[in-house]
Motif scaffolding. Structure first.
Motif, PDB file in Angstrom:
ATOM      1  N   PHE A   1     -18.525   4.623 -20.941  1.00  0.00           N
ATOM      2  CA  PHE A   1     -17.739   3.468 -21.352  1.00  0.00           C
ATOM      3  C   PHE A   1     -18.591   2.193 -21.301  1.00  0.00           C
ATOM      4  N   THR A   2     -18.282   1.281 -22.176  1.00  0.00           N
ATOM      5  CA  THR A   2     -18.918  -0.032 -22.087  1.00  0.00           C
ATOM      6  C   THR A   2     -18.200  -0.860 -21.040  1.00  0.00           C
ATOM      7  N   ASN A   3     -16.894  -0.679 -20.901  1.00  0.00           N
ATOM      8  CA  ASN A   3     -16.134  -1.327 -19.842  1.00  0.00           C
ATOM      9  C   ASN A   3     -16.123  -0.365 -18.658  1.00  0.00           C
ATOM     10  N   LYS A   4     -16.993  -0.567 -17.695  1.00  0.00           N
ATOM     11  CA  LYS A   4     -17.162   0.374 -16.599  1.00  0.00           C
ATOM     12  C   LYS A   4     -16.093   0.252 -15.530  1.00  0.00           C
ATOM     13  N   PHE A   5     -15.333  -0.836 -15.515  1.00  0.00           N
ATOM     14  CA  PHE A   5     -14.296  -1.039 -14.509  1.00  0.00           C
ATOM     15  C   PHE A   5     -12.917  -0.802 -15.120  1.00  0.00           C
ATOM     16  N   LYS A   6     -12.104   0.027 -14.465  1.00  0.00           N
ATOM     17  CA  LYS A   6     -10.761   0.319 -14.959  1.00  0.00           C
ATOM     18  C   LYS A   6      -9.773   0.317 -13.799  1.00  0.00           C
ATOM     19  N   VAL A   7      -8.583  -0.183 -14.056  1.00  0.00           N
ATOM     20  CA  VAL A   7      -7.492  -0.129 -13.084  1.00  0.00           C
ATOM     21  C   VAL A   7      -6.538   0.947 -13.557  1.00  0.00           C
ATOM     22  N   ARG A   8      -6.143   1.817 -12.629  1.00  0.00           N
ATOM     23  CA  ARG A   8      -5.273   2.942 -12.945  1.00  0.00           C
ATOM     24  C   ARG A   8      -4.126   2.969 -11.939  1.00  0.00           C
ATOM     25  N   GLY A   9      -3.164   3.819 -12.158  1.00  0.00           N
ATOM     26  CA  GLY A   9      -2.045   3.987 -11.244  1.00  0.00           C
ATOM     27  C   GLY A   9      -2.100   5.347 -10.576  1.00  0.00           C
ATOM     28  N   ASP A  10      -1.887   5.385  -9.267  1.00  0.00           N
ATOM     29  CA  ASP A  10      -1.940   6.628  -8.493  1.00  0.00           C
ATOM     30  C   ASP A  10      -0.615   6.896  -7.800  1.00  0.00           C
ATOM     31  N   VAL A  11      -0.251   8.172  -7.748  1.00  0.00           N
ATOM     32  CA  VAL A  11       0.861   8.634  -6.929  1.00  0.00           C
ATOM     33  C   VAL A  11       0.360   9.893  -6.221  1.00  0.00           C
ATOM     34  N   SER A  12       0.693  10.004  -4.932  1.00  0.00           N
ATOM     35  CA  SER A  12       0.145  11.099  -4.137  1.00  0.00           C
ATOM     36  C   SER A  12       1.192  11.601  -3.154  1.00  0.00           C
ATOM     37  N   ALA A  13       1.094  12.876  -2.825  1.00  0.00           N
ATOM     38  CA  ALA A  13       1.946  13.487  -1.790  1.00  0.00           C
ATOM     39  C   ALA A  13       1.015  14.142  -0.775  1.00  0.00           C
ATOM     40  N   VAL A  14       1.371  14.017   0.496  1.00  0.00           N
ATOM     41  CA  VAL A  14       0.545  14.575   1.567  1.00  0.00           C
ATOM     42  C   VAL A  14       1.418  15.436   2.461  1.00  0.00           C
ATOM     43  N   TYR A  15       0.928  16.636   2.763  1.00  0.00           N
ATOM     44  CA  TYR A  15       1.570  17.482   3.749  1.00  0.00           C
ATOM     45  C   TYR A  15       0.687  17.461   4.989  1.00  0.00           C
ATOM     46  N   HIS A  16       1.244  17.019   6.107  1.00  0.00           N
ATOM     47  CA  HIS A  16       0.506  16.892   7.364  1.00  0.00           C
ATOM     48  C   HIS A  16       0.709  18.171   8.179  1.00  0.00           C
ATOM     49  N   PHE A  17      -0.311  19.047   8.175  1.00  0.00           N
ATOM     50  CA  PHE A  17      -0.238  20.272   8.969  1.00  0.00           C
ATOM     51  C   PHE A  17      -0.225  19.946  10.455  1.00  0.00           C
ATOM     52  N   THR A  18      -1.095  19.034  10.852  1.00  0.00           N
ATOM     53  CA  THR A  18      -1.188  18.554  12.235  1.00  0.00           C
ATOM     54  C   THR A  18      -1.408  17.047  12.169  1.00  0.00           C
ATOM     55  N   GLU A  19      -1.621  16.414  13.296  1.00  0.00           N
ATOM     56  CA  GLU A  19      -1.892  14.973  13.287  1.00  0.00           C
ATOM     57  C   GLU A  19      -3.262  14.659  12.684  1.00  0.00           C
ATOM     58  N   THR A  20      -4.133  15.657  12.614  1.00  0.00           N
ATOM     59  CA  THR A  20      -5.483  15.404  12.105  1.00  0.00           C
ATOM     60  C   THR A  20      -5.817  16.123  10.801  1.00  0.00           C
ATOM     61  N   PHE A  21      -5.054  17.131  10.382  1.00  0.00           N
ATOM     62  CA  PHE A  21      -5.379  17.906   9.191  1.00  0.00           C
ATOM     63  C   PHE A  21      -4.250  17.818   8.176  1.00  0.00           C
ATOM     64  N   GLN A  22      -4.603  17.542   6.897  1.00  0.00           N
ATOM     65  CA  GLN A  22      -3.589  17.344   5.863  1.00  0.00           C
ATOM     66  C   GLN A  22      -4.029  17.931   4.524  1.00  0.00           C
ATOM     67  N   LEU A  23      -3.031  18.225   3.689  1.00  0.00           N
ATOM     68  CA  LEU A  23      -3.237  18.686   2.325  1.00  0.00           C
ATOM     69  C   LEU A  23      -2.788  17.565   1.392  1.00  0.00           C
ATOM     70  N   ASN A  24      -3.617  17.219   0.408  1.00  0.00           N
ATOM     71  CA  ASN A  24      -3.339  16.099  -0.494  1.00  0.00           C
ATOM     72  C   ASN A  24      -3.201  16.575  -1.934  1.00  0.00           C
ATOM     73  N   LEU A  25      -2.195  16.053  -2.623  1.00  0.00           N
ATOM     74  CA  LEU A  25      -2.013  16.269  -4.053  1.00  0.00           C
ATOM     75  C   LEU A  25      -1.837  14.889  -4.676  1.00  0.00           C
ATOM     76  N   LYS A  26      -2.641  14.576  -5.684  1.00  0.00           N
ATOM     77  CA  LYS A  26      -2.635  13.221  -6.251  1.00  0.00           C
ATOM     78  C   LYS A  26      -2.712  13.293  -7.767  1.00  0.00           C
ATOM     79  N   TYR A  27      -2.025  12.370  -8.436  1.00  0.00           N
ATOM     80  CA  TYR A  27      -2.091  12.238  -9.886  1.00  0.00           C
ATOM     81  C   TYR A  27      -2.485  10.805 -10.216  1.00  0.00           C
ATOM     82  N   THR A  28      -3.472  10.646 -11.088  1.00  0.00           N
ATOM     83  CA  THR A  28      -3.938   9.335 -11.521  1.00  0.00           C
ATOM     84  C   THR A  28      -3.657   9.182 -13.002  1.00  0.00           C
ATOM     85  N   GLN A  29      -2.992   8.096 -13.354  1.00  0.00           N
ATOM     86  CA  GLN A  29      -2.633   7.804 -14.742  1.00  0.00           C
ATOM     87  C   GLN A  29      -3.498   6.662 -15.252  1.00  0.00           C
ATOM     88  N   GLY A  30      -4.172   6.905 -16.376  1.00  0.00           N
ATOM     89  CA  GLY A  30      -4.936   5.840 -17.020  1.00  0.00           C
ATOM     90  C   GLY A  30      -4.035   5.022 -17.915  1.00  0.00           C
TER      91      GLY A  30
END
Length: 157
Positions: free
Chosen positions: A111-140
């Motif tokens: 791209f000639t325009n190297k900077f882009k702002v996008r929208g993110d939505v994410s869900a996290v499942y916390h297995f423990t206080e320190t370990f988690q699974l992440n699912l994220k979708y980014t919309q341009g």
């Protein structure tokens, strides 16, 4: 990019002094969906598998709401970029949280325009206080801005 790195370092060091602030890392795979008309991506693939990894800071605002900026390095085929989402996190319960916010993206090699702002939505499942699974979708929001789904794991230090 010169402004963004000091900005994120400022946020990192200013919030990391709180006793409830958590610092962690995350990584995984991403699946990028291209629009058929995006000829700049080569032979107009419909999707491509990539990878990501980086750091995050989680700052409690209240019991259910947290602030979570991240800085992630991402690769999609021959393309590489920095993704810096700024999330508000809502804890649905102790195991599941939802994150929403803008992401600032700096693309190194297309791209000639190297900077882009996008929208993110994410869900996290916390297995423990320190370990988690992440699912994220980014919309341009621009014509030449692919949509990306991420699946990864996170670990809080």
């Amino acid at each position: 990019m010169k402004f963004y790195l000091p900005f994120f370092l400022f946020i990192f060091f200013s919030v990391s002094g709180s006793s409830q602030t958590k610092i962690g890392g995350k990584g995984g795979v991403n699946l990028t969906f291209f629009n058929e008309s995006q000829s700049q991506f080569g032979e107009t693939p419909k999707s491509e598998l990539g990878y990501f990894g980086g750091l995050f800071i989680n700052v409690p605002i209240s019991e259910r709401f947290h602030f979570q900026p991240e800085i992630l390095y991402k690769g999609i085929g021959d393309f590489e970029f920095i993704n810096a989402p700024i999330y508000v996190e809502y804890y649905v319960n102790n195991d599941i949280s939802l994150l929403l916010g803008p992401s600032l993206n700096y693309f190194f090699d297309f791209f000639t325009n190297k900077f882009k702002v996008r929208g993110d939505v994410s869900a996290v499942y916390h297995f423990t206080e320190t370990f988690q699974l992440n699912l994220k979708y980014t919309q341009g929001f621009e014509e030449l801005s692919p949509n990306i789904t991420f699946l990864g794991v996170g670990y809080i230090l």
